[in-house]
Design an enzyme around this catalytic site. Structure first.
Site, PDB file in Angstrom:
ATOM      1  N   LYS A  37      48.914   9.459 121.074  1.00 18.68           N
ATOM      2  CA  LYS A  37      49.034   8.915 122.365  1.00 18.68           C
ATOM      3  C   LYS A  37      47.738   8.875 123.166  1.00 18.68           C
ATOM      4  CE  LYS A  37      48.919  12.855 125.254  1.00 18.68           C
ATOM      5  NZ  LYS A  37      47.774  13.148 126.191  1.00 18.68           N
TER       6      LYS A  37
ATOM      7  N   LYS B  88      41.723   7.137 117.054  1.00 18.09           N
ATOM      8  CA  LYS B  88      43.262   6.899 117.154  1.00 18.09           C
ATOM      9  C   LYS B  88      43.463   5.614 117.647  1.00 18.09           C
ATOM     10  CE  LYS B  88      44.591  10.817 115.615  1.00 18.09           C
ATOM     11  NZ  LYS B  88      45.426  10.954 114.210  1.00 18.09           N
TER      12      LYS B  88
ATOM     13  N   TYR C 126      37.608  11.294 119.075  1.00 22.25           N
ATOM     14  CA  TYR C 126      39.261  11.300 118.623  1.00 22.25           C
ATOM     15  C   TYR C 126      40.139   9.999 119.266  1.00 22.25           C
ATOM     16  CZ  TYR C 126      44.010  13.182 118.104  1.00 22.25           C
ATOM     17  OH  TYR C 126      45.163  13.702 117.975  1.00 22.25           O
TER      18      TYR C 126
ATOM     19  N   ASN D 276      41.768  16.867 116.747  1.00 23.96           N
ATOM     20  CA  ASN D 276      41.159  16.543 118.112  1.00 23.96           C
ATOM     21  C   ASN D 276      40.089  17.161 118.481  1.00 23.96           C
ATOM     22  OD1 ASN D 276      40.489  15.795 120.827  1.00 23.96           O
ATOM     23  ND2 ASN D 276      42.894  15.779 121.499  1.00 23.96           N
TER      24      ASN D 276
ATOM     25  N   ALA E 192      52.870  12.513 120.846  1.00 22.34           N
ATOM     26  CA  ALA E 192      52.466  12.843 122.073  1.00 22.34           C
ATOM     27  C   ALA E 192      52.025  14.211 122.051  1.00 22.34           C
ATOM     28  CB  ALA E 192      52.960  12.557 123.249  1.00 22.34           C
ATOM     29  N   GLU E 193      53.283  15.164 122.231  1.00 22.53           N
ATOM     30  CA  GLU E 193      52.994  16.662 122.205  1.00 22.53           C
ATOM     31  C   GLU E 193      53.966  17.386 121.292  1.00 22.53           C
ATOM     32  OE1 GLU E 193      50.866  17.675 124.649  1.00 22.53           O
ATOM     33  OE2 GLU E 193      50.873  15.609 125.579  1.00 22.53           O
ATOM     34  N   VAL E 194      53.310  17.697 120.183  1.00 24.98           N
ATOM     35  CA  VAL E 194      54.080  18.342 119.139  1.00 24.98           C
ATOM     36  C   VAL E 194      53.455  20.017 118.784  1.00 24.98           C
ATOM     37  CG1 VAL E 194      55.063  18.090 116.779  1.00 24.98           C
ATOM     38  CG2 VAL E 194      54.302  16.149 118.160  1.00 24.98           C
TER      39      VAL E 194
ATOM     40  N   ARG F 174      42.578  20.541 102.922  1.00 24.76           N
ATOM     41  CA  ARG F 174      41.456  21.212 102.707  1.00 24.76           C
ATOM     42  C   ARG F 174      41.718  22.787 102.855  1.00 24.76           C
ATOM     43  NH1 ARG F 174      38.139  19.335 107.927  1.00 24.76           N
ATOM     44  NH2 ARG F 174      39.436  19.876 109.493  1.00 24.76           N
TER      45      ARG F 174
ATOM     46  N   ASN G 248      47.438  11.291 107.774  1.00 26.16           N
ATOM     47  CA  ASN G 248      47.796  12.014 108.997  1.00 26.16           C
ATOM     48  C   ASN G 248      46.773  12.896 109.106  1.00 26.16           C
ATOM     49  OD1 ASN G 248      49.802  13.853 110.422  1.00 26.16           O
ATOM     50  ND2 ASN G 248      49.054  15.278 108.433  1.00 26.16           N
TER      51      ASN G 248
HETATM   52  P1  NAP Z   1      47.423  20.416 112.046  1.00 28.72           P
HETATM   53  O1  NAP Z   1      48.329  21.537 112.539  1.00 28.72           O
HETATM   54  O2  NAP Z   1      45.810  20.969 112.079  1.00 28.72           O
HETATM   55  O3  NAP Z   1      47.366  20.071 110.362  1.00 28.72           O
HETATM   56  C1  NAP Z   1      46.808  19.214 109.888  1.00 28.72           C
HETATM   57  C2  NAP Z   1      46.230  19.604 108.623  1.00 28.72           C
HETATM   58  O4  NAP Z   1      45.313  18.613 108.215  1.00 28.72           O
HETATM   59  C3  NAP Z   1      45.581  20.787 108.744  1.00 28.72           C
HETATM   60  O5  NAP Z   1      45.814  21.633 107.360  1.00 28.72           O
HETATM   61  C4  NAP Z   1      44.347  20.446 108.653  1.00 28.72           C
HETATM   62  O6  NAP Z   1      43.385  21.467 107.805  1.00 28.72           O
HETATM   63  C5  NAP Z   1      44.173  19.270 107.686  1.00 28.72           C
HETATM   64  N1  NAP Z   1      42.846  18.218 107.661  1.00 28.72           N
HETATM   65  C6  NAP Z   1      42.426  17.813 109.001  1.00 28.72           C
HETATM   66  N2  NAP Z   1      41.417  17.198 108.476  1.00 28.72           N
HETATM   67  C7  NAP Z   1      41.205  17.140 107.425  1.00 28.72           C
HETATM   68  C8  NAP Z   1      40.139  16.669 106.393  1.00 28.72           C
HETATM   69  N3  NAP Z   1      39.307  15.834 106.843  1.00 28.72           N
HETATM   70  N4  NAP Z   1      40.514  16.669 105.025  1.00 28.72           N
HETATM   71  C9  NAP Z   1      41.474  17.275 104.595  1.00 28.72           C
HETATM   72  N5  NAP Z   1      42.493  18.092 105.401  1.00 28.72           N
HETATM   73  C10 NAP Z   1      42.329  18.075 106.778  1.00 28.72           C
HETATM   74  O7  NAP Z   1      47.438  19.276 112.742  1.00 28.72           O
HETATM   75  P2  NAP Z   1      48.736  18.466 113.267  1.00 28.72           P
HETATM   76  O8  NAP Z   1      48.872  18.721 114.852  1.00 28.72           O
HETATM   77  O9  NAP Z   1      49.970  18.630 112.412  1.00 28.72           O
HETATM   78  O10 NAP Z   1      48.213  16.768 113.601  1.00 28.72           O
HETATM   79  C11 NAP Z   1      48.431  15.952 112.408  1.00 28.72           C
HETATM   80  C12 NAP Z   1      48.305  14.540 112.838  1.00 28.72           C
HETATM   81  O11 NAP Z   1      49.051  14.199 114.140  1.00 28.72           O
HETATM   82  C13 NAP Z   1      46.643  14.319 113.265  1.00 28.72           C
HETATM   83  O12 NAP Z   1      46.014  12.992 113.037  1.00 28.72           O
HETATM   84  C14 NAP Z   1      46.851  14.483 114.868  1.00 28.72           C
HETATM   85  O13 NAP Z   1      45.833  13.745 115.442  1.00 28.72           O
HETATM   86  C15 NAP Z   1      47.968  13.847 114.916  1.00 28.72           C
HETATM   87  N6  NAP Z   1      48.747  14.252 116.335  1.00 28.72           N
HETATM   88  C16 NAP Z   1      49.239  15.352 116.434  1.00 28.72           C
HETATM   89  C17 NAP Z   1      49.701  15.672 117.940  1.00 28.72           C
HETATM   90  C18 NAP Z   1      50.315  17.295 118.143  1.00 28.72           C
HETATM   91  O14 NAP Z   1      50.772  17.267 119.318  1.00 28.72           O
HETATM   92  N7  NAP Z   1      50.215  17.972 117.460  1.00 28.72           N
HETATM   93  C19 NAP Z   1      49.770  14.747 118.803  1.00 28.72           C
HETATM   94  C20 NAP Z   1      49.459  13.328 118.753  1.00 28.72           C
HETATM   95  C21 NAP Z   1      48.729  12.991 117.385  1.00 28.72           C
HETATM   96  P3  NAP Z   1      42.281  22.488 108.739  1.00 28.72           P
HETATM   97  O15 NAP Z   1      43.107  23.525 109.478  1.00 28.72           O
HETATM   98  O16 NAP Z   1      41.405  23.132 107.981  1.00 28.72           O
HETATM   99  O17 NAP Z   1      41.934  21.410 109.752  1.00 28.72           O
END
Ligand code: NAP
Length: 261
Positions: free
Chosen positions: A143, A159, A155, A95, A186-188, A39, A91
């Site tokens: 995680k 998950k 969330y 959260n 977990a932590e990225v 989006r 993906n």
């Molecule tokens: P991010 O930095 O927010 O990147 C995710 C992208 O997805 C953003 O551009 C976001 O847009 C877009 N998005 C979210 N919801 C959407 C929707 N309904 N329709 C279209 N686009 C959407 O997130 P990330 O940290 O890379 O996380 C990616 C995945 O990894 C997620 O499922 C998250 O739960 C999982 N995860 C991440 C971590 C971590 O430590 N980072 C840990 C565990 C799991 P907006 O910015 O507009 O929201």
């Protein structure tokens, strides 16, 4: 090792930033064609320019996946433009901290819409294409599904369901040779994680406390480390006999004794 992803069309939801963007780059590096569905059009266009500048073929579909029609449309656009679909990476997620105490039943449903329902919808609409290509599905979980976090019921349940669906779909899709796996970070450090950190009064102190409990190397996992496993799992050459698995890329954060660190 050649993963044989050349010319494979890989649809990545939430592919404009963070983990999804790292997966898009890795697919491009393998000669595949990432289709970024996100989006955030501005971030998506920037990434597409970067990937094309590096010689990758790729495309962008702007969509908010909280609506069923957007999911159907994203798959249709991909199939029309690329003529095929070889893999789906679910993906996108956030959260959003809809908890038991701080949250309402309506917000809980909204959180499932943000984090869970589009995983099913995308797989549903992608299925006829994946059947033709004997493709793969990769679900990005968290995680939080197995450790809990507190204050994030929507969330956490999304998950958890994603891990269950990974196994369920792996069984259902056996007859088509479609493999389904989950990567569990977990932590990225990503834009989403940075935003979460900034909600604390002292983000630096919070980050130091977190990394001190990550057993392997006391450091965050990188998005590239998640992406490296992701392209491996998408490859039927490398991972052709791996299905229904939950793979943790977390420096031992979930399974090792954190008292060791
Ligand atoms: P991010 O930095 O927010 O990147 C995710 C992208 O997805 C953003 O551009 C976001 O847009 C877009 N998005 C979210 N919801 C959407 C929707 N309904 N329709 C279209 N686009 C959407 O997130 P990330 O940290 O890379 O996380 C990616 C995945 O990894 C997620 O499922 C998250 O739960 C999982 N995860 C991440 C971590 C971590 O430590 N980072 C840990 C565990 C799991 P907006 O910015 O507009 O929201």
């Amino acid at each position: 090792m050649d993963l044989e992803l050349r010319d494979k069309v890989v649809l990545i939801t939430g592919g404009a930033k963070g983990i999804g963007a790292a997966i898009a780059r890795a697919v491009g590096q393998e000669g595949g064609m990432p289709v970024i569905v996100d989006r955030d059009a501005e971030a998506g266009e920037k990434l597409v320019a970067e990937l094309r500048g590096g010689g990758s073929r790729c495309s962008l579909v702007r969509a908010d996946l909280t609506s069923v029609d957007s999911c159907a449309n994203a798959v249709e656009c991909t199939a029309k433009e690329c003529g095929r679909l070889d893999a789906l990476v679910n993906n996108a997620g956030v959260n959003d901290r809809v908890g038991l105490e701080r949250g309402t039943p309506e917000e809980y449903v909204g959180s499932l819409q943000q984090n869970l329902l589009h995983y099913y919808n995308m797989a549903h609409y992608a299925l006829p294409h994946l059947e033709r290509s004997r493709g793969a599905v990769l679900n990005i979980a968290s995680k939080v599904a197995v450790t809990g976090q507190g204050g994030t019921s929507g969330y956490a349940s999304a998950k958890g369901a994603i891990l269950a669906l990974t196994r369920e779909w792996a069984v259902e899709l056996l007859p088509y040779g479609i493999r389904v796996n989950a990567v569990v970070p977990a932590e990225v450090m990503t834009p989403l994680y940075q935003q979460w950190l900034e909600s604390f009064s002292n983000p630096t102190e919070k980050l130091t406390a977190i990394v001190s409990r990550i057993p392997l190397g006391n450091r965050m996992t990188t998005s590239d480390e998640i992406a490296a496993l992701s392209v491996f799992l998408l490859s039927s050459k490398a991972a052709g006999h791996i299905t229904g698995q939950h793979l943790f890329v977390d420096g031992g954060y979930v399974h090792l004794d954190r008292a060791l660190s």
